[in-house]
Write a protein that holds these residues in place. Structure first.
Motif, PDB file in Angstrom:
ATOM      1  N   LEU A  48      39.639  35.786  33.757  1.00 43.88           N
ATOM      2  CA  LEU A  48      40.421  36.067  34.953  1.00 43.88           C
ATOM      3  C   LEU A  48      40.581  34.751  35.695  1.00 43.88           C
ATOM      4  N   TRP A  91      34.801  43.777  33.488  1.00 48.47           N
ATOM      5  CA  TRP A  91      34.156  44.046  34.774  1.00 48.47           C
ATOM      6  C   TRP A  91      33.264  42.889  35.195  1.00 48.47           C
ATOM      7  N   LYS A 102      35.503  40.224  36.535  1.00 50.60           N
ATOM      8  CA  LYS A 102      36.030  40.566  37.855  1.00 50.60           C
ATOM      9  C   LYS A 102      34.951  40.426  38.930  1.00 50.60           C
ATOM     10  N   ARG A 146      34.441  36.783  39.522  1.00 50.10           N
ATOM     11  CA  ARG A 146      35.526  36.166  40.265  1.00 50.10           C
ATOM     12  C   ARG A 146      35.475  36.556  41.740  1.00 50.10           C
ATOM     13  N   ASP A 147      35.111  37.818  42.006  1.00 51.90           N
ATOM     14  CA  ASP A 147      34.999  38.261  43.406  1.00 51.90           C
ATOM     15  C   ASP A 147      33.939  37.466  44.158  1.00 51.90           C
ATOM     16  N   THR A 159      44.824  40.967  36.905  1.00 56.34           N
ATOM     17  CA  THR A 159      44.629  42.268  37.528  1.00 56.34           C
ATOM     18  C   THR A 159      45.951  42.673  38.184  1.00 56.34           C
TER      19      THR A 159
END
Lengths: 733, 225, 154
Positions: free
Chosen positions: A235, A282, A285, A288-289, A438
């Protein structure tokens, strides 16, 4: 100019005129000339060398009787994966129940025969490959017959074919599967006899899609579904403003997420981003968050869509680069104010928002690469991956996978997302890396249908017909300055045709017309979006013509038919058929009204009547009737699907939340909660489609229906509210 | 449609206005006779509950506090007058054309439970709680334009036992104190962007305390529409 | 990481994942059931719809830790159900799909509707399918296919 299918017996016939006809029909996503630009020069007398398409690259008849047909197009829902095999199978006299379709990888032979690159766009799959796939089917059939005839020692012309069997004199027969291996060794004929229209048994019939079942039982593999051993997921943490750069980042928390493999910066086409690579979506993600990226947003514009609209409206007060100058540009000034309509229109940025967000997979080894891409422009994307990796294009094995829609989003001139994936893969040699956008990434990543302002003045004559039309368009161009081969064809005098189509080729008689254009720059990447310039130009045109018809107290279809230029043949046929099939509009219940609009796209005309009422302060569409003239209807079932689907797609810009807006450089919408395309309750309950019978060359249907619905709906709304709606999206009714 | 009644909000109010007047007179007599009933009428400024006295004024002030919570987004978003819930602090219509359905639980294919589970899903930003569903239309606290109803109107609605599942004052207090979906408002979980949802303007304890004071005062409602 | 035993399409499956992982990604990446799709991640589009204990559920927002032993049925398994099979057949008969990416979710929602309402009206269909997004715009054909499936089943 264009030969009808009945007359074609030689594939060289009319090739040059066909090329010029295509060039003249410039419009749509990409139009260029086959081979090189010099072929466009009218002085040249030589026809360009004919391209050879060996049947064995397109048709594989297996020993078990299955016929695998290779389709030179990405399947995004438009149905090319069924229509092109249909065309080939018809000429081949194949047993349709044994046909399987596969998508061609990137390859020289799979380039669009007219445009010269492997791509989809401009609704050109059928128009540009109709002849090609017919020939492929006919050649293959000829080779099978020749093989059987040789075996039997009989003349080939005494053999017939039907449902994958060759029949010879005296009850002889041989299945294609038995003949295929020998047939493949024969040279392909250079000249073949094509069927006459009366001999078609698939073409012209409603044939169901080949990929339906797989798409209903979960077995269809889309690009996002690809699973390879050792594959990792990437991502990107992208800059909040286009062109922003990574100044630094803190990945300590991100690296604590279990499954994270690597985190590093990569360049973007403009600016840079941080790639987060993990073994699962997941994990990537979550990681990355947790990233803290320090973005350098200096030195780049931070656009604000409200400010841009204000600026565009100012610019629209002045004439721009001339696109059309017909008659007397001062004629409008002679017309009394009472007989003039002045109108200003606003169109927002639109996101394509295909159901499957952008994604692709790349694996890089030292001297080669492999890519799996739902690729709209395979030639360019293969080359782009090669460029990033320092390889020659032929060293990139490029598989084309089915896409969950595109509407233009996957067809960029800068191939940005494949470059990003290649850059990531380069850091992880030997590992297939799937780059996933996303939904938020997809929606905020730019490449929108540009925002536009139109300023129009129409002067009306004593007979109620328009005498003068003065029009200024303001909006970004995504072609100017790109240096792509199409730029020379599309951009003249500083005007990008993709911004003016629908107005510059108006089908209506306008003795005096002045169209000029401004292409301001803004720090928002823009792109073709299904139906491109027609999407906004047809809205302007058809709502103004409706106003003229109202003033003239004329029926909106009758008025248009009267106003059409004599040579606007397909407009005439589609409007006439619409009139015949929309008698319901004269028998509407109270508080219901109908609206009419028509549009052209790349040689196909669509006319629409829609029945509207107002419920909860929103337009409620009950019924729509469409009439389409697309030349020969290759697959009427597919055409019906595309008409219905394209109409619904065209509703997006009427939705209350159907706009992408920016504030301080940041896109304000990130998902379907704030950018809400039409759901089932927003669409008409029924859409009936009627096809004008025709034997002309088939023209495409993917984009033509999109522009008609929005103007038809607001034309109906006028009859209910007395208001004209010139600012989209439609937030209040 | 919203009914406009002239009820005073006394818990003893019933459907029939005449019975109302009789009961009120009886109440006044009983109170005057020192029977120590829970209720208060508009004619009598004081009521008793145990050792506490709550004036009508105190009760109305307490009600205002209760009202401020009921009309905050975490509560009012599911007390709509329409066939849809709301979401967000700006109380926009819930996305994906989600609708009320016959029992306030959505419809087949698009139930509340299609997304909302028994607890918040913070990792995906979907709130959850036991038996997630819309309040019935009888418990709507907005009008058809999604505007919150007045303090008087909401007060009448929640004290109308024919509409509030037959809850009296203590019943309302217990509802505010213990009902899972009510308590959810103070643990509303994270939004999809990771930020915490905003809380009602009072803590749950303050809300319960205000409810108690209001109930002790006989659940008075402000006058007016 | 935690271990969960899931009941998927009638089979017991054990997975070892981060408890916050949405069911969608467990199905797709651990169990390789890629028929259920990722369209938005916030339950706004319905592409991720599966059945959990018979209720149409948007798997992109339900963490696997909240599933428990509730049986899960995905698009890969719905064909074993007579209503599921009728819906899939109707979808093919009516040539509903275009790109097809949303259709797993559309079918799962349609099955949930037909299992509750054997003869849905236009309004029933619109309400139950009204949260499933299709960018190709196949809604008219979805309506027709649901009515066809209903007709075949009743």
């Amino acid at each position: 100019m264009r030969a009808t299918p009945k007359d074609e017996t030689d594939m060289h016939v009319n090739r040059r005129s066909f090329l010029f006809a295509s060039a003249a029909a410039a419009g749509g996503l990409l139009v260029s000339l086959y081979l090189d630009l010099s072929a466009a020069a009218p002085e040249r007398n030589q026809a360009p060398p004919a391209k050879v398409y060996p049947p064995d690259a397109f048709v594989n008849i297996r020993p078990d009787g299955k016929i695998v047909i290779t389709v030179n197009r990405l399947e995004v829902g438009q149905g090319a994966q069924t229509a092109l095999p249909m065309i080939l199978a018809d000429e081949l006299d194949a047993d349709w129940s044994q046909v399987i379709a596969q998508l061609a990888p990137a390859g020289e032979l799979y380039k669009d025969p007219v445009i010269g690159i492997q791509m989809i766009g401009g609704s050109c799959s059928i128009p540009n490959s109709f002849q090609q796939y017919r020939e492929l089917g006919a050649k293959t059939r000829a080779m099978l017959i020749a093989t059987a005839a040789d075996r039997w020692g009989v003349p080939a012309d005494q053999c017939r074919t039907k449902d994958s069997v060759v029949y010879g004199p005296g009850n002889r027969s041989a299945r294609y599967a038995e003949l295929a291996e020998d047939a493949a060794r024969r040279p392909a004929p250079t000249v073949v006899q094509l069927k006459s229209a009366s001999q078609f048994h698939l073409i012209g019939k409603p044939v169901r899609r080949l990929d339906s079942r797989a798409k209903c039982d979960g077995s269809q593999t889309f690009s996002l579904d690809l699973d390879l051993p050792g594959m990792l997921i990437a991502l990107l943490a992208r800059p909040p403003v286009f062109g922003g750069r990574v100044r630094g980042f803190d990945d300590r928390e991100a690296r604590n997420v279990s499954g994270v493999r690597d985190i590093f910066e990569i360049p973007l086409v403009t600016g840079s981003a941080v790639a987060v690579v993990a073994d699962r979506f997941w994990a990537a993600k979550q990681a990355r968050d947790r990233m803290k990226v320090d973005w350098d947003l200096s030195g780049i514009d931070h656009p604000d869509s409200l400010q841009l609209f204000a600026k565009y409206k100012e610019i629209a007060q002045m004439p721009g680069n001339i696109a059309v100058r017909l008659g007397d540009e001062h004629a409008i000034d002679q017309i009394p104010a009472a007989d003039r309509i002045q109108a200003e229109y606003e169109f927002p940025y639109l996101a394509h928002a295909p159901m499957e967000p952008l994604n692709l997979t790349v694996r890089y080894e030292r001297d080669r690469a492999e890519a799996w891409v739902p690729s709209q422009i395979a030639t360019w994307e293969q080359a782009a991956i090669a460029e990033v990796l320092g390889l020659r294009p032929e060293k990139v094995t490029f598989h084309v996978l089915s896409a969950g829609g595109s509407f233009g989003r996957r067809g960029t001139t800068d191939s940005h997302f494949v470059r990003e994936a290649a850059a990531i893969a380069q850091r992880l040699p030997g590992t297939p890396v799937k780059l996933i956008y996303t939904r938020e990434d997809d929606m905020k990543s730019g490449y929108y249908r540009p925002m536009f302002v139109h300023r129009v003045e129409v002067g009306i004559g004593p007979d109620g017909m328009p005498i003068a039309w003065k029009h200024v368009i303001v909006g970004q161009s995504f072609v100017i300055g790109t240096g792509v081969i199409q730029e020379a064809i599309l951009v003249k005098n500083g005007v990008d045709k993709l911004a003016t189509e629908g107005t510059d080729d108006s089908p209506y008689t306008l003795p005096n017309m002045h169209l000029s254009v401004h292409h301001p720059k803004a720090n928002v990447p823009t792109l073709s979006h299904r139906s491109v310039g027609y999407g906004h130009n047809s809205f302007v045109r058809e709502t103004l013509v409706d106003e003229l018809a109202t003033r003239a107290k004329a029926d909106p279809i009758a008025y248009r038919l009267k106003l059409l230029k004599p040579d606007a043949k397909k407009f005439r046929t589609s409007l006439t058929l619409l009139d015949q099939k929309s008698g319901w509009r004269h028998r509407l219940p109270r508080h219901h009204a109908s609206g009419i609009a028509c549009s052209e796209y790349n040689g196909t005309c669509v006319a629409c009547a829609v029945e509207v009422s107002i419920e909860n302060k929103r337009p409620r569409m009950h019924r729509a009737t469409l009439a389409v003239d697309c030349g020969l209807a290759v697959n009427p079932l597919s055409i019906e699907n595309q008409m219905q689907g394209g109409l619904v797609f065209g509703l997006t810009q009427l939705m209350a939340n159907g706009a992408i807006t920016l504030k301080d450089g940041r896109v304000e919408q990130s998902n379907f909660d704030r950018y809400a395309p039409p759901y089932m309750p927003d669409a008409p309950v029924s859409i009936d489609v009627h096809i004008v019978p025709s034997a002309e060359q088939p023209t495409g249907v993917g984009e033509p229906p999109v522009p008609v619905i929005a103007p038809a709906v607001v034309n109906a709304l006028f009859r209910l509210t007395g208001k004209r709606y010139r600012s989209l999206p439609l937030t209040t009714v | 449609m919203l009914l406009r009644s002239r009820r005073t909000g006394s818990v003893f109010d019933q459907a029939a206005p005449n019975a109302n007047r009789i009961l009120r007179s009886v109440t006044v007599m009983l109170v005057a006779g020192g029977a120590g009933l829970l209720l208060m009428s508009s004619a009598s400024p004081q009521a008793r509950h145990g050792d506490r006295a709550r004036t009508r004024t105190e009760g109305l002030a307490a009600w205002q506090q209760v009202y401020s919570v009921l009309t905050s987004p975490r509560c009012i978003n599911c007390h709509t007058a329409t066939n849809y819930p709301q979401q967000g602090d700006d109380r926009h219509r819930h996305f994906a054309t989600v609708i009320r359905g016959p029992e306030g639980k959505g419809v087949a294919g698009l139930n509340c439970a299609s997304c909302h589970q028994e607890t918040n899903a913070d990792s995906t930003g979907v709130p959850g709680g036991h038996n997630w569903h819309l309040a019935p239309l009888s418990m709507r606290w907005q009008d058809l334009n999604d505007e919150p109803l007045s303090s008087a109107a909401v007060c009448r609605a929640i004290t109308d036992q024919s509409k509030n599942h037959n809850l009296d004052g203590p019943g309302l207090l217990k509802h505010h104190e213990e009902e899972a979906l009510v308590r959810w408002a103070w643990q509303p979980g994270r939004r999809p962007d990771g930020t915490m949802r905003t809380l009602p303007p009072l803590t749950h304890e303050e809300f319960v305390a205000a409810t108690r004071r209001w109930v002790e005062a006989g659940t008075p409602c402000p006058p007016g529409r | 990481m935690a271990t969960y035993e899931l009941n998927v399409n009638g089979q017991r499956k054990q997975v070892n994942v981060d408890p916050t992982t949405p069911l969608l990604w467990v199905l797709r990446e651990e169990l390789k059931l890629t028929g259920t799709k990722y369209g938005c991640g916030i339950s706004a589009c319905g592409a991720c719809t599966v059945h959990v204990a018979g209720i149409a559920t948007r798997s992109c927002v339900v963490p696997v830790s909240l599933i428990g032993d509730r049986p899960i049925v995905t698009i890969e398994g719905i064909g074993n159900d007579p209503v599921g099979r009728a819906v899939q057949d109707a979808w093919v008969e009516k040539d509903v799909v275009q790109c097809g990416y949303c259709q797993s979710g559309q079918i799962m929602s349609a099955v949930a509707l037909l299992k509750t309402t054997a003869r849905p009206t236009d309004a029933n269909i619109e309400q139950s399918l009204g949260g499933n997004l299709c960018r190709c715009g196949t809604y008219v054909r979805i309506r027709e296919a649901i009515k066809r499936a209903s007709g075949q089943l009743t």
